[in-house]
Design an enzyme around this catalytic site. Structure first.
Site, PDB file in Angstrom:
ATOM      1  N   HIS A 132       0.866  -1.182   0.000  1.00  0.00           N
ATOM      2  CA  HIS A 132       0.000   0.000   0.000  1.00  0.00           C
ATOM      3  C   HIS A 132       0.898   1.225   0.000  1.00  0.00           C
ATOM      4  CE1 HIS A 132      -3.717   2.294   0.727  1.00  0.00           C
ATOM      5  NE2 HIS A 132      -2.892   3.132   1.324  1.00  0.00           N
ATOM      6  N   CYS A 133       0.694   2.107  -0.983  1.00  0.00           N
ATOM      7  CA  CYS A 133       1.546   3.285  -1.136  1.00  0.00           C
ATOM      8  C   CYS A 133       0.749   4.552  -0.804  1.00  0.00           C
ATOM      9  CB  CYS A 133       2.084   3.370  -2.564  1.00  0.00           C
ATOM     10  SG  CYS A 133       3.124   4.830  -2.847  1.00  0.00           S
ATOM     11  N   PRO A 134       1.101   5.260   0.269  1.00  0.00           N
ATOM     12  CA  PRO A 134       0.368   6.492   0.597  1.00  0.00           C
ATOM     13  C   PRO A 134       0.549   7.582  -0.454  1.00  0.00           C
ATOM     14  CG  PRO A 134       2.319   6.255   1.987  1.00  0.00           C
ATOM     15  CD  PRO A 134       2.161   4.968   1.249  1.00  0.00           C
TER      16      PRO A 134
END
Length: 274
Positions: A132-134
């Site tokens: 998961h990439c902010p």
């Protein structure tokens, strides 16, 4: 935090405050680079030299590609498995052999596919979830990995291009003793260029590392989570076939275009989509 699919197709948005903030900050950084490069450094020479116009147009073109790739990575469903599809009816449709079992996600009550993982931020199980990439406010998964890779690639190219233009500008302004070589006064222009150099170095290195990491994962057919858990399995696919799976079809200019999606659906998940 909730994940919402706003409508069909590419309309997907994760309601995460940190991710939204990072996405807005990303656009701010791209806009800052565009303003400094085009309006501060190149604007004064555009009426007198075609090179200034060329650099301004080409830099803007690359910045647009980076932003489009980011938007596509952010609003494309990364490959979610439908909520609550682990029903008796769906299990019967699988026609499982005696003793064969399927995994069920206890948090979103779905049939957990092989290589799928549950994301605590998106609150969904994602097919071939890498991480998961902010920065894109989304997971990097099977259906949006291409856009994430293009985003890191174009940000890296924009960063290096901006650094080269900064060096070029310093030489030009030194020759002219900073007279009329920028659209703002000398102290302000120096400060703006210094900030741009720091931005270019920081995000150029960061996106280069991410790009190399993603390409390595693709050619090895191994997600980031699988690498961390040492879950690598022997798969009978070539590096080129793995690249085709991510970028879609035979090699063409579409591989480099964030406007083009995947040309084919690689695997059928029809019985999971009920």
């Amino acid at each position: 935090m909730k994940s919402r699919s706003l409508c069909c197709g590419c309309s997907w948005f994760v309601s995460d405050g940190v991710g939204i903030g990072c996405a807005i900050f990303t656009y701010f950084l791209v806009a800052y680079a565009e303003i400094v490069v085009v309006f501060v450094m190149l604007l004064p020479e555009i009426p007198y030299a075609s090179t200034g116009l060329f650099h301004a147009v080409f830099f803007t073109f690359l910045a647009v590609l980076a932003v489009v790739a980011h938007v596509r990575a952010m609003i494309t469903d990364p490959g979610t498995i439908p909520l609550g599809n682990c029903t008796t009816e769906n299990l019967k449709r699988l026609r499982l052999a005696e003793g064969q079992t399927v995994l069920r996600c206890t948090r979103c009550e779905c049939i957990k596919l092989d290589r799928a993982h549950h994301c605590s931020t998106c609150q969904r199980c994602i097919r071939k979830m890498d991480h998961h990439c902010p920065w894109i406010n989304n997971c990097v998964g099977e259906d949006n990995q291409k856009f994430f890779i293009l985003f890191t690639f174009y940000i890296f190219v924009v960063s290096i291009y901006a650094l080269l233009l900064c060096v070029r500008q310093l030489f030009l302004c030194t020759e002219k003793e900073w007279f009329g070589c920028t659209s703002v006064t000398m102290p302000s222009s120096i400060l703006l260029i210094i900030f741009l150099v720091f931005e270019g170095l920081l995000f150029g290195i960061f996106t280069l590392v991410m790009f190399c990491s993603q390409v390595t994962s693709v050619v090895r057919d191994e997600t980031g989570i699988e690498s961390l858990k040492n879950e690598r399995m022997s798969r009978k696919t070539t590096m080129y076939e793995n690249l085709q799976d991510v970028f879609g079809g035979q090699f063409s200019v579409h591989w480099l275009s964030p406007f083009a999606g995947l040309s084919t659906k690689r695997t059928s998940y029809s019985f999971y989509e009920v």
